[in-house]
Scaffold this active site. Structure first.
Site, PDB file in Angstrom:
ATOM      1  N   CYS A  93      20.267  24.325  11.481  1.00  0.00           N
ATOM      2  CA  CYS A  93      18.856  24.349  11.882  1.00  0.00           C
ATOM      3  C   CYS A  93      18.058  23.873  10.666  1.00  0.00           C
ATOM      4  O   CYS A  93      18.639  23.314   9.736  1.00  0.00           O
ATOM      5  CB  CYS A  93      18.431  25.721  12.404  1.00  0.00           C
ATOM      6  SG  CYS A  93      18.420  27.063  11.195  1.00  0.00           S
ATOM      7  N   GLY A  94      16.760  24.062  10.679  1.00  0.00           N
ATOM      8  CA  GLY A  94      15.958  23.531   9.577  1.00  0.00           C
ATOM      9  C   GLY A  94      16.355  24.109   8.235  1.00  0.00           C
ATOM     10  O   GLY A  94      16.585  23.386   7.268  1.00  0.00           O
ATOM     11  N   THR A  95      16.448  25.425   8.176  1.00  0.00           N
ATOM     12  CA  THR A  95      16.833  26.106   6.935  1.00  0.00           C
ATOM     13  C   THR A  95      18.282  26.593   6.944  1.00  0.00           C
ATOM     14  O   THR A  95      18.815  26.951   5.891  1.00  0.00           O
ATOM     15  CB  THR A  95      15.962  27.347   6.723  1.00  0.00           C
ATOM     16  OG1 THR A  95      16.145  28.218   7.853  1.00  0.00           O
ATOM     17  CG2 THR A  95      14.495  26.983   6.593  1.00  0.00           C
ATOM     18  N   GLY A  96      18.869  26.707   8.108  1.00  0.00           N
ATOM     19  CA  GLY A  96      20.178  27.337   8.260  1.00  0.00           C
ATOM     20  C   GLY A  96      20.081  28.842   8.429  1.00  0.00           C
ATOM     21  O   GLY A  96      21.066  29.508   8.753  1.00  0.00           O
ATOM     22  N   ASP A 149      19.794  22.590  16.124  1.00  0.00           N
ATOM     23  CA  ASP A 149      18.510  22.473  16.817  1.00  0.00           C
ATOM     24  C   ASP A 149      17.854  21.167  16.357  1.00  0.00           C
ATOM     25  O   ASP A 149      18.471  20.356  15.628  1.00  0.00           O
ATOM     26  CB  ASP A 149      17.634  23.722  16.597  1.00  0.00           C
ATOM     27  CG  ASP A 149      17.029  23.815  15.204  1.00  0.00           C
ATOM     28  OD1 ASP A 149      17.344  22.951  14.343  1.00  0.00           O
ATOM     29  OD2 ASP A 149      16.239  24.747  14.964  1.00  0.00           O
ATOM     30  N   HIS A 181      37.346  33.633   0.296  1.00  0.00           N
ATOM     31  CA  HIS A 181      37.181  35.090   0.276  1.00  0.00           C
ATOM     32  C   HIS A 181      36.731  35.678   1.607  1.00  0.00           C
ATOM     33  O   HIS A 181      37.044  36.826   1.902  1.00  0.00           O
ATOM     34  CB  HIS A 181      36.170  35.495  -0.804  1.00  0.00           C
ATOM     35  CG  HIS A 181      36.702  35.349  -2.199  1.00  0.00           C
ATOM     36  ND1 HIS A 181      36.037  35.823  -3.304  1.00  0.00           N
ATOM     37  CD2 HIS A 181      37.854  34.785  -2.655  1.00  0.00           C
ATOM     38  CE1 HIS A 181      36.752  35.560  -4.396  1.00  0.00           C
ATOM     39  NE2 HIS A 181      37.854  34.917  -4.027  1.00  0.00           N
ATOM     40  N   ARG A 212      43.672  41.001  -0.703  1.00  0.00           N
ATOM     41  CA  ARG A 212      42.602  42.012  -0.676  1.00  0.00           C
ATOM     42  C   ARG A 212      41.413  41.542   0.161  1.00  0.00           C
ATOM     43  O   ARG A 212      40.672  42.361   0.727  1.00  0.00           O
ATOM     44  CB  ARG A 212      42.145  42.355  -2.096  1.00  0.00           C
ATOM     45  CG  ARG A 212      41.450  41.235  -2.844  1.00  0.00           C
ATOM     46  CD  ARG A 212      41.221  41.589  -4.311  1.00  0.00           C
ATOM     47  NE  ARG A 212      40.417  40.607  -5.024  1.00  0.00           N
ATOM     48  CZ  ARG A 212      40.874  39.444  -5.476  1.00  0.00           C
ATOM     49  NH1 ARG A 212      42.144  39.096  -5.273  1.00  0.00           N
ATOM     50  NH2 ARG A 212      40.086  38.606  -6.134  1.00  0.00           N
ATOM     51  N   HIS A 213      41.246  40.234   0.289  1.00  0.00           N
ATOM     52  CA  HIS A 213      40.126  39.708   1.089  1.00  0.00           C
ATOM     53  C   HIS A 213      40.364  39.924   2.584  1.00  0.00           C
ATOM     54  O   HIS A 213      39.426  40.098   3.346  1.00  0.00           O
ATOM     55  CB  HIS A 213      39.908  38.236   0.772  1.00  0.00           C
ATOM     56  CG  HIS A 213      39.633  38.001  -0.679  1.00  0.00           C
ATOM     57  ND1 HIS A 213      38.510  38.483  -1.302  1.00  0.00           N
ATOM     58  CD2 HIS A 213      40.384  37.402  -1.642  1.00  0.00           C
ATOM     59  CE1 HIS A 213      38.562  38.167  -2.591  1.00  0.00           C
ATOM     60  NE2 HIS A 213      39.690  37.520  -2.816  1.00  0.00           N
TER      61      HIS A 213
HETATM   62  C1  RB5 Z   1      12.527  25.161  13.735  1.00  0.00           C
HETATM   63  O1  RB5 Z   1      11.288  24.606  13.445  1.00  0.00           O
HETATM   64  C2  RB5 Z   1      12.989  26.024  12.577  1.00  0.00           C
HETATM   65  O2  RB5 Z   1      12.320  27.233  12.581  1.00  0.00           O
HETATM   66  C3  RB5 Z   1      14.478  26.236  12.670  1.00  0.00           C
HETATM   67  O3  RB5 Z   1      15.113  25.000  12.620  1.00  0.00           O
HETATM   68  C4  RB5 Z   1      15.117  27.061  11.564  1.00  0.00           C
HETATM   69  O4  RB5 Z   1      14.736  26.605  10.313  1.00  0.00           O
HETATM   70  C5  RB5 Z   1      14.989  28.530  11.680  1.00  0.00           C
HETATM   71  O5  RB5 Z   1      15.546  29.310  10.918  1.00  0.00           O
END
Ligand code: RB5
Length: 141
Positions: free
Chosen positions: A63-66, A8, A96, A130-131
């Site tokens: 994305c911003g945080t993943g 994104d 794993h 096992r995995h």
């Molecule tokens: C977008 O601003 C932000 O919310 C998105 O990139 C992401 O971090 C969401 O989990």
């Protein structure tokens, strides 16, 4: 290996950097390609469907945080998306968990760490054994 990548607006800069760093990979880029605000589930969906249709083998979602994009990806049966912030979890996600999607936070990682994680995701083999049984149990949920 055919590898897809999608992000994104919060992951666009890191997507561009990864493509520039790993030039040997023939990236299948599912967007986004501008800074305009978009919805990460749309990008998770298009890349995950390409994996499930066997157009690509693995994918990277940013994305911003993943967090959001990994939650969305893991809604798809057959997708095993791992959100990784360090080398150890990236290696284990392959060894794993046989992760077929790597999720990254574009606003979390510095480039050096992001490249290290991507390299491990691309180069590390699944251990099986096992995995394999555990991964099969995930697929049966
Ligand atoms: C977008 O601003 C932000 O919310 C998105 O990139 C992401 O971090 C969401 O989990």
């Amino acid at each position: 290996m055919q590898v897809g990548i999608a992000a994104d607006h919060g992951g666009l800069a890191l997507k561009t950097s990864i493509k520039n760093e790993f030039k040997a990979i023939q990236w299948q880029d599912f967007g986004t390609s501008s800074d305009e605000s978009v919805d990460y589930p749309d990008y998770a969906q298009v890349l995950c469907k390409a994996i499930l249709n066997e157009e690509i083998e693995r994918g990277i979602l940013i994305c911003g945080t993943g967090i959001g994009i990994s939650i969305a990806a893991n809604r798809f049966k057959g997708i095993r998306a791992a959100l990784c912030h360090d080398a150890f979890t990236a290696e284990m996600a392959r060894r794993h968990n046989d992760a077929n999607v790597l999720a990254l936070g574009g606003r979390v990682l510095d480039l050096e760490m992001a490249f290290r994680i991507v390299r491990l995701f691309l180069d590390t083999e699944f251990e099986g054994g096992r995995h394999q049984r555990r991964v099969q149990k995930i697929e049966q949920i």
